[in-house]
Design a protein around this motif. Structure first.
Motif, mmCIF file in Angstrom:
data_model
loop_
_atom_site.group_PDB
_atom_site.id
_atom_site.type_symbol
_atom_site.label_atom_id
_atom_site.label_comp_id
_atom_site.label_asym_id
_atom_site.label_seq_id
_atom_site.Cartn_x
_atom_site.Cartn_y
_atom_site.Cartn_z
ATOM 1 N N UNK A 173 2.643 -9.180 15.557
ATOM 2 C CA UNK A 173 2.494 -8.126 16.388
ATOM 3 C C UNK A 173 1.325 -7.171 16.083
ATOM 4 N N UNK A 174 1.077 -8.351 15.554
ATOM 5 C CA UNK A 174 -0.569 -8.066 14.750
ATOM 6 C C UNK A 174 -0.430 -7.231 13.031
ATOM 7 N N UNK A 175 -1.321 -6.322 12.095
ATOM 8 C CA UNK A 175 -1.440 -6.179 11.504
ATOM 9 C C UNK A 175 -1.236 -5.140 11.616
ATOM 10 N N UNK A 176 -0.294 -4.211 11.067
ATOM 11 C CA UNK A 176 0.248 -2.306 10.526
ATOM 12 C C UNK A 176 -0.926 -2.034 9.916
ATOM 13 N N UNK A 177 -0.870 -0.774 10.328
ATOM 14 C CA UNK A 177 -1.756 0.105 9.678
ATOM 15 C C UNK A 177 -0.686 0.094 8.538
ATOM 16 N N UNK A 178 -2.232 0.265 7.195
ATOM 17 C CA UNK A 178 -1.912 0.518 5.740
ATOM 18 C C UNK A 178 -0.945 -0.064 5.064
ATOM 19 N N UNK A 179 -0.427 -1.786 5.559
ATOM 20 C CA UNK A 179 0.756 -2.614 5.315
ATOM 21 C C UNK A 179 -0.525 -3.107 4.379
ATOM 22 N N UNK A 180 0.290 -4.006 3.001
ATOM 23 C CA UNK A 180 -0.482 -5.333 1.349
ATOM 24 C C UNK A 180 0.010 -6.940 2.710
ATOM 25 N N UNK A 181 -0.107 -7.114 2.906
ATOM 26 C CA UNK A 181 0.162 -8.964 3.272
ATOM 27 C C UNK A 181 -0.160 -9.420 2.505
ATOM 28 N N UNK A 182 0.505 -10.738 1.836
ATOM 29 C CA UNK A 182 0.216 -11.414 0.742
ATOM 30 C C UNK A 182 0.464 -13.151 0.999
ATOM 31 N N UNK A 183 -1.215 -13.357 0.891
ATOM 32 C CA UNK A 183 -1.030 -14.575 1.754
ATOM 33 C C UNK A 183 -1.400 -15.974 0.779
ATOM 34 N N UNK A 184 -0.225 -16.610 0.510
ATOM 35 C CA UNK A 184 0.204 -17.424 -0.184
ATOM 36 C C UNK A 184 -0.116 -18.939 -0.488
ATOM 37 N N UNK A 185 -0.573 -20.079 -1.180
ATOM 38 C CA UNK A 185 -0.602 -21.368 -0.209
ATOM 39 C C UNK A 185 -0.689 -22.455 -1.525
ATOM 40 N N UNK A 186 -0.837 -23.206 -1.844
ATOM 41 C CA UNK A 186 -2.206 -25.002 -1.975
ATOM 42 C C UNK A 186 -3.191 -24.379 -1.950
ATOM 43 N N UNK A 187 -4.037 -25.217 -3.756
ATOM 44 C CA UNK A 187 -5.294 -25.079 -3.254
ATOM 45 C C UNK A 187 -6.018 -25.383 -2.181
ATOM 46 N N UNK A 188 -6.673 -25.768 -1.668
ATOM 47 C CA UNK A 188 -7.517 -26.579 -0.512
ATOM 48 C C UNK A 188 -7.097 -26.318 0.976
ATOM 49 N N UNK A 189 -6.184 -25.318 1.162
ATOM 50 C CA UNK A 189 -4.759 -25.460 2.530
ATOM 51 C C UNK A 189 -5.640 -24.777 3.192
#
Ligand code: TYD
Ligand code: MG
Length: 460
Positions: free
Chosen positions: A90-106
């Motif tokens: 439901x959206x980005x929570x304030x003060x949160x840290x979000x890690x986005x992982x994935x293969x190179x070039x994805x």
């Protein structure tokens, strides 16, 4: 006087040890210790000088009874990207840290740059990988940026925090955590202690100021996020961006979410002008040929909570060389072997002298057990060279004794197939509890064992 300290750090759990050892005494992994140089001078005192405290931090905390804690100040930043909002709960929570992982070039950088461009709030996009001109070129392709999208090409975590202090953005994007360096650690960017230190600093900053931070993370060859496992524990949300680079579809999955369910997925298509949301994946994933061919069966799968109709294609042909080949794309090869063994043992269908190829259309990978039934149907169809009507779909797990087992959320699957105009749906006979089949136009057939499938399909 600055003192250089060498330690050995476990690349799996982040455990420190003054001596190298073959096995980590904390997590038990072998060969994970790497030498790193840790402290440069009296880190704690220097840190205080470098990081100006933003003054919003609480002095100290006292225990509070739960009912007295005021709820409702978890405000979320809701962006224009529906898929991302859904995945984040439901959206980005304030003060949160979000890690986005994935293969190179994805498409990790593309996804977050796109968010930065389209969100009408002040954003600091920090890149340690690309120059300003490169980001500009990419941004021009994606769309017209909002006037408050700031780009910073910097890798020093202390400098980034100082810039953020001055700029006071409402959201920070870091591309990527592996390029950041802390002035208090001597080891190379991307090393375990650097990643851990920088992530810690950013987490502290996010919690103090309430600014949410997106971190892009590289993944290693096993598909795990590079760096210590600790990184995943530290952040609030872990997202994984997946897909086959040869296809245009991308799936965004939640691996961990402190503020929502981990069942949601987002689907995108990579186009010349960036990532486009795909609201109705089933309509695209079904293959686009008109004539009905043997060896193809449609499966009603669930990815997270989303029903998705995908096509499984099998090709069974006489093996030319001695050992028959088995190959599967998008489906577990061992599972395919097991299904072949079940067909052989329970239905007497011999695949021993045949090459078997299996493919899930659209470059999608799925481990939904409900795929079993359509895989089996596709195999039989190809072997016998009889086509299955393209208005038929399947959902059921195949057990070792050849029984068709119930799958979860069958109603959602039926609804989706019905919506797309399918006429026949094969499910397990154990899956009908609480189902109101009169509500649908689609005809639902139930079967109990694999050997009934052949009759149900071809002998009417
Ligand atoms: P990128 O976001 O740089 O991947 P990552 O940060 O995960 O390494 O982009 C990946 C690919 O996407 C790149 O090879 C080119 C392609 N692409 C497009 O097809 N269209 C676009 O508009 C953009 C920006 C990239
Ligand atoms: Mg990138």
């Amino acid at each position: 006087m600055a003192k250089i300290k060498k330690v050995f750090v476990c690349s799996n759990c982040g455990e420190n040890s003054p001596k190298w050892s073959g096995k980590c005494h904390n997590c038990g992994e072998w060969n994970t210790f790497q030498e790193e140089i840790i402290a440069k001078g009296d880190a704690r005192e220097e840190k205080k000088k470098v990081y100006r405290s933003s003054g919003k931090a609480k002095e100290s905390t006292v225990p509070v009874v739960l009912p007295d804690i005021k709820a409702g100040n978890t405000q979320r930043i809701v962006g224009p990207d529906e898929e991302l909002n859904r995945v984040l709960g439901g959206g980005v929570v304030q003060g949160s840290i979000i890690l986005l992982g994935g293969q190179p070039g994805i498409g990790k950088s593309t996804l977050l740059l796109q968010l930065a461009i389209h969100l009408p709030i002040r954003i600091l996009y920090v890149s340690g990988e690309e120059s300003e001109e490169q980001i500009k070129m990419r941004a021009d392709r994606i769309g017209t940026p909002s006037s408050e999208c700031y780009i910073l090409t910097e890798t020093g975590v202390d400098k980034i925090i100082n810039h953020a202090d001055k700029l006071e953005p409402e959201l920070i994007v870091i591309d990527s955590i592996q390029t950041l360096v802390s002035p208090f650690i001597e080891s190379a960017p991307g090393s375990i202690s650097q990643v851990r230190e920088c992530a810690n600093e950013l987490q502290r900053y996010a919690k103090e100021t309430g600014i949410p931070i997106f971190l892009i993370g590289h993944i290693n060859k096993d598909g795990a996020i590079a760096g210590p496992k600790l990184l995943e524990h530290l952040v609030d949300v872990v997202l994984q961006f997946e897909g086959d680079r040869n296809y245009t579809y991308r799936i965004l999955r939640t691996v961990k979410n402190r503020f929502g369910s981990t069942n949601e997925i987002g689907i995108y298509e990579m186009q010349a002008a960036g990532l486009k949301e795909v609201p109705n994946p089933s309509e695209i994933l079904l293959s686009q040929h008109e004539e009905i061919l043997s060896g193809s069966a449609v499966s009603a799968t669930l990815e997270g909570l989303r029903p998705m109709l995908i096509e499984t294609q099998a090709l069974v042909s006489t093996a030319v060389y001695g050992t028959p080949q088995r190959s599967a794309t998008g489906f577990d090869l061992r599972r395919l072997s097991m299904l072949l063994a079940v067909l052989e043992k329970r239905c007497g269908i011999q695949f021993g002298a045949s090459d078997v190829f299996l493919n899930i259309a659209g470059g999608i990978k799925s481990d939904d057990p409900a795929l079993d039934l359509s895989v089996v149907a596709a195999l039989i169809s190809s072997l016998e060279d009889i086509a299955i009507p393209n208005t038929t779909c399947f959902a059921g797990e195949v057990g070792l004794s050849g029984e068709i087992r119930a799958v979860n959320r069958i109603e959602k699957r039926i609804q989706e197939a019905d919506r797309l105009g399918f006429e026949q749906f094969f499910i397990s006979k154990y899956n009908t509890k609480g189902l109101d089949l009169d509500r649908y136009n689609i005809q639902v057939n139930t079967i109990g064992k694999v050997d009934e499938l052949f009759e149900a399909l071809f002998e009417e």
